[in-house]
Design a protein around this motif. Structure first.
Motif, PDB file in Angstrom:
ATOM      1  N   ALA A 141       0.831  -1.202   0.000  1.00 45.50           N
ATOM      2  CA  ALA A 141       0.000   0.000   0.000  1.00 45.50           C
ATOM      3  C   ALA A 141       0.864   1.250   0.000  1.00 45.50           C
ATOM      4  N   LEU A 142       0.281   2.317  -0.516  1.00 44.35           N
ATOM      5  CA  LEU A 142       0.874   3.647  -0.425  1.00 44.35           C
ATOM      6  C   LEU A 142       0.000   4.506   0.483  1.00 44.35           C
ATOM      7  N   LEU A 143       0.622   5.086   1.496  1.00 41.24           N
ATOM      8  CA  LEU A 143      -0.031   6.068   2.346  1.00 41.24           C
ATOM      9  C   LEU A 143       0.521   7.435   1.955  1.00 41.24           C
ATOM     10  N   LEU A 144      -0.316   8.255   1.336  1.00 41.27           N
ATOM     11  CA  LEU A 144       0.104   9.575   0.871  1.00 41.27           C
ATOM     12  C   LEU A 144      -0.496  10.620   1.802  1.00 41.27           C
ATOM     13  N   VAL A 145       0.373  11.382   2.450  1.00 45.57           N
ATOM     14  CA  VAL A 145      -0.064  12.296   3.496  1.00 45.57           C
ATOM     15  C   VAL A 145       0.611  13.649   3.313  1.00 45.57           C
ATOM     16  N   GLY A 146      -0.153  14.714   3.431  1.00 48.22           N
ATOM     17  CA  GLY A 146       0.421  16.054   3.347  1.00 48.22           C
ATOM     18  C   GLY A 146      -0.665  17.095   3.215  1.00 48.22           C
ATOM     19  N   ASP A 147      -0.244  18.317   3.043  1.00 51.52           N
ATOM     20  CA  ASP A 147      -1.189  19.415   2.850  1.00 51.52           C
ATOM     21  C   ASP A 147      -0.492  20.570   2.165  1.00 51.52           C
ATOM     22  N   THR A 148      -1.302  21.381   1.508  1.00 49.89           N
ATOM     23  CA  THR A 148      -0.838  22.688   1.033  1.00 49.89           C
ATOM     24  C   THR A 148      -1.704  23.731   1.725  1.00 49.89           C
ATOM     25  N   PRO A 149      -1.415  24.006   3.008  1.00 53.58           N
ATOM     26  CA  PRO A 149      -2.234  24.939   3.785  1.00 53.58           C
ATOM     27  C   PRO A 149      -2.293  26.340   3.183  1.00 53.58           C
ATOM     28  N   THR A 150      -1.259  26.701   2.425  1.00 52.22           N
ATOM     29  CA  THR A 150      -1.251  28.049   1.866  1.00 52.22           C
ATOM     30  C   THR A 150      -2.349  28.255   0.826  1.00 52.22           C
ATOM     31  N   LYS A 151      -2.969  27.167   0.365  1.00 50.57           N
ATOM     32  CA  LYS A 151      -4.086  27.287  -0.586  1.00 50.57           C
ATOM     33  C   LYS A 151      -5.405  27.604   0.111  1.00 50.57           C
ATOM     34  N   ILE A 152      -5.460  27.387   1.435  1.00 52.22           N
ATOM     35  CA  ILE A 152      -6.733  27.548   2.143  1.00 52.22           C
ATOM     36  C   ILE A 152      -6.629  28.530   3.302  1.00 52.22           C
ATOM     37  N   MET A 153      -5.556  29.321   3.308  1.00 53.06           N
ATOM     38  CA  MET A 153      -5.379  30.329   4.348  1.00 53.06           C
ATOM     39  C   MET A 153      -5.153  31.689   3.718  1.00 53.06           C
ATOM     40  N   SER A 154      -5.459  32.718   4.477  1.00 46.68           N
ATOM     41  CA  SER A 154      -5.290  34.084   3.988  1.00 46.68           C
ATOM     42  C   SER A 154      -3.854  34.551   4.190  1.00 46.68           C
ATOM     43  N   ARG A 155      -3.258  35.064   3.132  1.00 49.31           N
ATOM     44  CA  ARG A 155      -1.910  35.630   3.204  1.00 49.31           C
ATOM     45  C   ARG A 155      -1.853  36.827   4.151  1.00 49.31           C
ATOM     46  N   LEU A 156      -3.011  37.418   4.427  1.00 45.34           N
ATOM     47  CA  LEU A 156      -3.071  38.611   5.275  1.00 45.34           C
ATOM     48  C   LEU A 156      -3.449  38.289   6.721  1.00 45.34           C
ATOM     49  N   ASP A 157      -3.388  37.017   7.087  1.00 49.17           N
ATOM     50  CA  ASP A 157      -3.724  36.592   8.444  1.00 49.17           C
ATOM     51  C   ASP A 157      -2.434  36.225   9.178  1.00 49.17           C
ATOM     52  N   LYS A 158      -1.979  37.107  10.055  1.00 48.63           N
ATOM     53  CA  LYS A 158      -0.698  36.899  10.738  1.00 48.63           C
ATOM     54  C   LYS A 158      -0.751  35.774  11.759  1.00 48.63           C
ATOM     55  N   THR A 159      -1.947  35.300  12.115  1.00 51.28           N
ATOM     56  CA  THR A 159      -2.054  34.216  13.086  1.00 51.28           C
ATOM     57  C   THR A 159      -1.823  32.844  12.467  1.00 51.28           C
ATOM     58  N   LEU A 160      -1.984  32.724  11.145  1.00 53.83           N
ATOM     59  CA  LEU A 160      -1.865  31.408  10.505  1.00 53.83           C
ATOM     60  C   LEU A 160      -0.894  31.372   9.328  1.00 53.83           C
ATOM     61  N   TRP A 161      -0.953  32.379   8.451  1.00 48.92           N
ATOM     62  CA  TRP A 161      -0.127  32.321   7.239  1.00 48.92           C
ATOM     63  C   TRP A 161       1.367  32.150   7.544  1.00 48.92           C
ATOM     64  N   PRO A 162       1.958  32.870   8.497  1.00 44.79           N
ATOM     65  CA  PRO A 162       3.407  32.778   8.699  1.00 44.79           C
ATOM     66  C   PRO A 162       3.890  31.433   9.225  1.00 44.79           C
ATOM     67  N   ILE A 163       2.995  30.632   9.809  1.00 37.73           N
ATOM     68  CA  ILE A 163       3.475  29.415  10.450  1.00 37.73           C
ATOM     69  C   ILE A 163       3.284  28.158   9.601  1.00 37.73           C
ATOM     70  N   HIS A 164       2.629  28.275   8.466  1.00 40.45           N
ATOM     71  CA  HIS A 164       2.315  27.082   7.678  1.00 40.45           C
ATOM     72  C   HIS A 164       3.112  27.012   6.370  1.00 40.45           C
TER      73      HIS A 164
END
Length: 351
Positions: A141-164
């Motif tokens: 089996a292949l377990l494929l795991v990951g995310d592209t959080p920058t596609k679902i977060m606001s670039r102008l949100d300092k609480t989330l964008w800088p840490i992901h």
């Protein structure tokens, strides 16, 4: 039941792919003067790898899977199962696992399914694939795991964008009657779903013109209702109380000696939180590696990315014991004990 024992399954290899593009905290427009330095000091994050337009998590998972299949010498016809664990899905319909199966050229007999989980996703994914393989009806089996959080977060949100940051990983798993059992402690609490949520991201609250309006909630926090939002203090208190307890319960239930473990592999939430957990559990610093300084919080991909980027030379093809623990959106949290024999761990791929 929260506790699971899964015999006859081992991880054969791990590969991770990240974007070539790097974004540092110093260049972000969401920060007021001096804020970037404070965030770097608190979280340990200095930069992240951010995917360009047109590239998403499934692309990086596919690259990692292709390289891993080649490295292991697996025939694609021998792969019975592909599980994609991510909240970064290509579409609501069809499922992304099937899309990747087509891209990889895996057989039509390959079982494919999405598991839409975030930060606890690697541990939950291991339990799903392990359960499918343990009886031997499926062999590989292949377990494929990951995310592209920058596609679902606001670039102008300092609480989330800088840490992901963004990444995709592939773990090759195989039925093997000589494998040491995997032990799990899996928990969830949907009553606290509001702690990390993108309100207008599904069918419960459809996207409208109103939900797309960018709103300034406070200085440096501008987002719309399709973006992920987080109750930072709520998540912090949940993490430092629930996570150490979960790991202790895992060890107590299965009579595991925490002192015999080589590594505690934590989800890379931020360095301050993870250090709190490390100290509560009395692990030495060298036993708890961090990749967050270079890659940020890559959601469900942080544990394999930490293995590939930080301790690869110590574990590639060598026996080791570890506890893995992921925690986040859901809320959900999970820990896994693993005795590995000879996992092939590839260097991180920049693509």
């Amino acid at each position: 039941m929260a506790f699971l024992t899964i015999p006859n399954v081992k991880i054969k290899g791990i590969a991770c792919a990240v974007p070539k593009e790097i974004e540092t905290l110093d260049e972000l427009e969401c920060f007021a003067p001096g804020e970037a330095e404070k965030v770097k000091e608190l979280t340990g994050i200095k930069q992240r790898h951010v995917s360009p337009d047109g590239m998403v998590c499934s692309d990086y998972c596919t690259v990692a899977a292709e390289r891993l299949i080649e490295e292991l010498g697996w025939e694609k016809e021998s792969i019975d199962c592909l599980v994609y664990v991510s909240v970064s899905r290509d579409y609501i319909e069809p499922n992304t696992a099937t899309v990747i199966q087509g891209k990889l050229g895996l057989p039509q007999t390959c079982y494919t399914i999405d598991v839409p989980m975030a930060c606890s996703g690697y541990c939950y994914g291991l339990s799903v694939v392990g359960s499918l393989l343990t009886l031997g009806n499926m062999k590989r089996a292949l377990l494929l795991v990951g995310d592209t959080p920058t596609k679902i977060m606001s670039r102008l949100d300092k609480t989330l964008w800088p840490i992901h940051g963004d990444c995709g990983t592939a773990s090759a798993m195989e039925y093997d009657t000589t494998a040491k059992p995997l032990f799990f402690n899996l928990n969830s609490d949907g009553s606290r779903k509001e702690a990390i949520i993108a309100p207008s991201s599904g069918v419960r609250e459809p996207i409208t013109e109103e939900s797309l309006k960018m709103v300034e909630l406070e200085p440096g926090v501008i987002r719309n209702k399709t973006h992920v939002a987080m109750d930072g203090m709520g998540v912090f208190s949940f993490t430092i109380s629930s996570v150490p307890k979960n790991i202790k319960e895992l060890c107590e239930h299965f009579n595991l000696e925490m002192t015999s473990v080589d590594y505690l592999l934590l989800h890379q939430a931020n360095e301050y939180i993870d250090e709190k957990i490390r100290k509560k559990l009395k692990f030495e610093k060298e036993q708890v590696p961090y990749c967050i300084h270079e890659y940020g919080n890559t959601s469900s991909g942080t544990i394999p990315l930490t293995m590939a980027s930080q301790i690869r030379e110590n574990i590639d093809g060598k026996p080791f014991k570890c506890i893995m623990c992921g925690f986040g959106a859901g809320l959900s949290w999970a820990s896994v004990y693993m005795e590995a024999e000879a996992i092939k761990v590839l260097p991180v791929i920049e693509y």
